[in-house]
Design a protein around this motif. Structure first.
Motif, PDB file in Angstrom:
ATOM      1  N   VAL A 192      -2.960   3.800   4.684  1.00 34.50           N
ATOM      2  CA  VAL A 192      -3.998   2.952   4.096  1.00 34.50           C
ATOM      3  C   VAL A 192      -4.394   3.481   2.722  1.00 34.50           C
ATOM      4  CG1 VAL A 192      -6.373   2.153   4.316  1.00 34.50           C
ATOM      5  CG2 VAL A 192      -4.875   2.180   6.320  1.00 34.50           C
ATOM      6  N   ASP A 193      -4.604   4.792   2.614  1.00 34.18           N
ATOM      7  CA  ASP A 193      -4.979   5.374   1.314  1.00 34.18           C
ATOM      8  C   ASP A 193      -3.855   5.191   0.299  1.00 34.18           C
ATOM      9  OD1 ASP A 193      -7.438   6.164   2.234  1.00 34.18           O
ATOM     10  OD2 ASP A 193      -6.836   8.229   2.666  1.00 34.18           O
ATOM     11  N   GLY A 194      -2.606   5.361   0.755  1.00 29.85           N
ATOM     12  CA  GLY A 194      -1.480   5.172  -0.148  1.00 29.85           C
ATOM     13  C   GLY A 194      -1.394   3.745  -0.650  1.00 29.85           C
ATOM     14  N   ALA A 195      -1.665   2.778   0.237  1.00 30.37           N
ATOM     15  CA  ALA A 195      -1.623   1.367  -0.152  1.00 30.37           C
ATOM     16  C   ALA A 195      -2.685   1.059  -1.200  1.00 30.37           C
ATOM     17  CB  ALA A 195      -1.815   0.485   1.079  1.00 30.37           C
ATOM     18  N   LYS A 196      -3.880   1.578  -0.997  1.00 28.27           N
ATOM     19  CA  LYS A 196      -4.959   1.358  -1.968  1.00 28.27           C
ATOM     20  C   LYS A 196      -4.606   1.974  -3.314  1.00 28.27           C
ATOM     21  CE  LYS A 196      -8.674   1.151   1.476  1.00 28.27           C
ATOM     22  NZ  LYS A 196      -9.892   1.826   2.031  1.00 28.27           N
ATOM     23  N   GLU A 197      -4.043   3.186  -3.275  1.00 27.06           N
ATOM     24  CA  GLU A 197      -3.648   3.871  -4.501  1.00 27.06           C
ATOM     25  C   GLU A 197      -2.534   3.106  -5.214  1.00 27.06           C
ATOM     26  OE1 GLU A 197      -4.723   6.967  -6.966  1.00 27.06           O
ATOM     27  OE2 GLU A 197      -5.424   6.778  -4.916  1.00 27.06           O
TER      28      GLU A 197
END
Length: 279
Positions: free
Chosen positions: A109-114
């Motif tokens: 999820v954090d990677g997708a947002k980044e």
């Protein structure tokens, strides 16, 4: 993102983001070799300076300046730690290499947002900062580096696909809403159920949004040349060296679009240097 600006004195100036390695570095080298004054940007000032020194060693010292772009890279979180020895891809065709890369992506999820922040909003913010300079040029060009993964065919949601292709009605606000909905569905584990892309999902959506935004800009600023360029599947850190083209070959496809004759097309997607469909 590459923005080429022609000054009133007819000097050609290009700002190349991510110019310290891979395709970006090769774009800098090839543009400078064509007599373009290049502003090389990098996420890290030390790496950017090292790239400039490398280019000076190639006899291009008159063409380069360094600029540090303050944005974070999402790849550290998004990709697993892998051995990227190119020998492992020997005997694999284009599709097999792509399949390998997609399988080895850790989509958090954090990677997708980044990813969305970097590939869409980061690029958009740089464009907004440079627009006044581009508009002051007699032949301003904006070339956003795209991807075949940004094509609308990868979005299974027919309504979303139609919205992103309806450039006369699409707005930046609606793009924000669609990206926000995508990320919420990603976090909820509902990508497939809601018709979004899967496998490199955030990268696909960010590039699709950038393609749409580029077309919006082309309509809004008809005096500029605003295009998208897919360099091809190149062997870079971003692809974990799994590509089929060299960085030089990929860069050539971007440079070709950047150096199109004055009065050329705008609002167009180029795949490996040739006009193609956004679909």
């Amino acid at each position: 993102m590459e923005g080429a600006i022609s000054s009133p004195s007819n000097a050609r100036i290009a700002v190349v983001t991510g110019g310290n390695k891979g395709i970006g570095f090769e774009v800098c080298r090839q543009l400078a070799s064509d007599g373009v004054t290049v502003v090389l940007t990098a996420r890290d000032e030390t790496r950017g300076t090292a790239a400039v020194e490398k280019l000076k060693g190639l006899g291009l010292s008159d063409f380069f300046a360094s600029l540090c772009e303050q944005c974070r890279s999402w790849w550290g979180e998004y990709l697993q730690e892998l051995d990227t020895n190119e020998e492992k891809f020997s005997g694999l065709d284009y599709h097999q290499r792509l399949e390998w890369m997609v399988k080895n992506v850790n989509e958090t999820v954090d990677g997708a947002k980044e990813c969305v922040q970097t590939n869409y909003y980061g690029t958009k913010h740089v464009i907004e900062a440079l627009l006044p300079l581009l508009q002051s040029s007699s032949d301003g060009r904006l070339v956003n580096v795209s991807s075949a993964y940004g094509l609308l065919t990868f979005i299974n949601n027919e309504e979303v696909r139609q919205e992103l292709n309806d450039i006369d009605s699409l707005t930046e606000k609606r793009l924000d809403e669609l990206l926000d909905k995508f990320l919420k569905d990603f976090e909820a584990g509902a990508l497939e159920a809601r018709g979004w892309s899967t496998g490199f999902a955030a990268y696909k959506m960010a590039k699709a949004a950038m393609n749409a935004y580029s077309r919006i800009l082309a309509n809004r600023y008809p005096e500029l040349r605003v295009n998208c360029a897919h360099p091809g599947y190149a062997k870079t850190d971003m692809t974990m060296s799994s590509g089929v083209l060299t960085p030089e070959e990929g860069a050539r496809n971007v440079v070709k679009v950047t150096l199109l004759p004055e009065g050329g097309p705008t609002g167009v997607y180029f795949a490996k240097g040739e006009e193609a469909s956004f679909l």
